[in-house]
Design an enzyme around this catalytic site. Structure first.
Site, PDB file in Angstrom:
ATOM      1  CB  CYS A  49      -0.892   0.003   1.233  1.00 59.05           C
ATOM      2  SG  CYS A  49       0.069  -0.029   2.740  1.00 59.05           S
ATOM      3  CB  CYS A 118      -1.284  -3.856   8.831  1.00 65.49           C
ATOM      4  SG  CYS A 118      -2.444  -2.855   7.885  1.00 65.49           S
TER       5      CYS A 118
END
Ligand code: FES
Length: 149
Positions: A49, A118
């Site tokens: 990202c 994440c």
């Protein structure tokens, strides 16, 4: 060590319905924030990202004494960074080698699909810092040329 500055977060109800209490705790009170000056091992990775994470280590007798992180990422990334440092501190290097995305997700009691990467970013950054430590240990002269922490 720099301190974490609280960022404005999305509405409390949305957060509580999206993240587990563990994730919210680490999001609001991240542990081990900052980068160690002259660390024994350091890793920095940019995730898919575009968010980045950095992890630094102090190691003694094959055991991680200190593990700290920094990130410019989202709240879930802050949580995963904080959690991975808590998981790593006190572990031997071979035990810390077992900290992967799955282990972080289990510790988190799950993350929404959109945030699972994440946890991968945090796990991979820890592994990169350990690899850096091992490389510096076998070729200490390289430390002189290391441009990052
Ligand atoms: Fe990409 Fe968290 S690391 S959204």
């Amino acid at each position: 060590m720099p301190t974490y500055s609280n960022r404005p977060l999305t509405n409390k109800k949305t957060l509580e319905s999206t993240y587990s209490p563990t994730v919210l705790d680490h999001m609001h009170n991240p542990r081990n924030w900052g980068i160690i000056d002259k660390s024994d091992g350091y890793g920095r990775i940019a995730g898919p990202c575009g968010d980045t994470m950095e992890i630094s280590l102090n190691v003694k007798a094959n055991r991680i004494l200190m593990c700290t992180f920094d990130t410019d990422g989202c709240g879930a990334t802050v949580s995963c960074g904080s959690i991975v440092t808590e998981m790593a501190i006190g572990k031997t290097l071979s035990q810390a080698r077992c900290i992967d995305q799955r282990a972080i997700l289990d510790y988190c009691a799950g993350l929404p699909q959109v945030n699972k990467h994440c946890a991968l970013l945090a796990a991979n950054t820890l592994q990169k810092a350990i690899t850096n430590y091992e490389q510096m240990k076998s070729t200490p002269w390289k430390r002189l040329y290391r441009t990052e922490q």
